[in-house]
Design an enzyme around this catalytic site. Sequence first.
Site, PDB file in Angstrom:
ATOM      1  N   CYS A 170       3.547   0.449   1.301  1.00 36.00           N
ATOM      2  CA  CYS A 170       4.930  -0.015   1.323  1.00 36.00           C
ATOM      3  C   CYS A 170       5.704   0.696   0.216  1.00 36.00           C
ATOM      4  O   CYS A 170       5.245   0.747  -0.935  1.00 36.00           O
ATOM      5  CB  CYS A 170       4.990  -1.526   1.117  1.00 36.00           C
ATOM      6  SG  CYS A 170       6.662  -2.167   0.875  1.00 36.00           S
TER       7      CYS A 170
ATOM      8  N   ASP B 201      -0.782  -0.383   3.806  1.00 33.56           N
ATOM      9  CA  ASP B 201      -0.545  -0.563   5.232  1.00 33.56           C
ATOM     10  C   ASP B 201      -1.637   0.196   5.979  1.00 33.56           C
ATOM     11  O   ASP B 201      -1.712   1.425   5.902  1.00 33.56           O
ATOM     12  CB  ASP B 201       0.834  -0.002   5.632  1.00 33.56           C
ATOM     13  CG  ASP B 201       1.982  -0.781   5.019  1.00 33.56           C
ATOM     14  OD1 ASP B 201       1.872  -2.017   4.912  1.00 33.56           O
ATOM     15  OD2 ASP B 201       2.992  -0.152   4.641  1.00 33.56           O
TER      16      ASP B 201
END
Length: 285
Positions: free
Chosen positions: A192, A199
């Site tokens: 992120c 992620d």
Amino acid sequence: MGAGFGTPEGSALGKASTYPEQYDPALLYPIPRAPQRQRLGITGQPRFFGADLWTAYELSWLGPRGKPQLAIAHVMVPCESTHIVESKSFKLYLNSFSGTRLADAQEVQRRIQADVSAALWQGGPVRASASVRLIAPEDFDREPIHELDGLNLDRLDIECTHDQPAPELLTAAFDEQPVEETLASRLLKSNCPVTGQPDWGSVRIRYAGPQIEQGGLLRYIVSFRRHDDFHEHCVERIFTDLWERCRPVKLTVYARYTRRGGLDINPYRTSHPGPVPANVRTARQ
């Protein structure tokens, strides 16, 4: 609107938040797509088509008599929209239904579709609406799990030395017969851009053209491991790098990311218009 509005830093990401329980569409926080696309050399109409496929697992509201209702929401965001919706703002928005009495699931669906569509175009005319489908609890056990199809790149025993996107790793056999093939990897990982949280994802690449060298492609996918960017931007970078370095005549890039905060975001980009894949989660989602 405060300073930084429309930037990731101006959103609720990484900040302590109060979770509202009364319906509030103003919670949706749009971020323009154009700045990131400009970094990739994309101005005006992109060379790709596609959509961002969202799954919301934490949607609940109150029925007319105050009894809680719930559903899973599948939301399809057209990639031609001028903006995306920042994920935490979408979670806060969905939570705002939790203390709100509404007539039925159809009203919830209509409100989400109208509100998200308006946010995607940020005050301009809505040229392509979001689509929203709600899955009722009695249909939860019909929701399939399926891994991305394609030849598994992760079988390759390779050395990986890059942890930021390295398009120079991409090569193709331009002097040989073109091919059509589908390749897949579960080793996509980025971060992120605001919180630094990981992620985790899988990616499928379907193309026609000069055969892409598989070891270099897998190294390239792994090179996103410490890259900070949103899912949508990562997939558009992968598409752009493959299109420019390997010169396919057709190309599709589809990523499935694991859920965070009750949401998963799965971008799909293709060089030729066609049906968007079904929003089917993988085992890790």
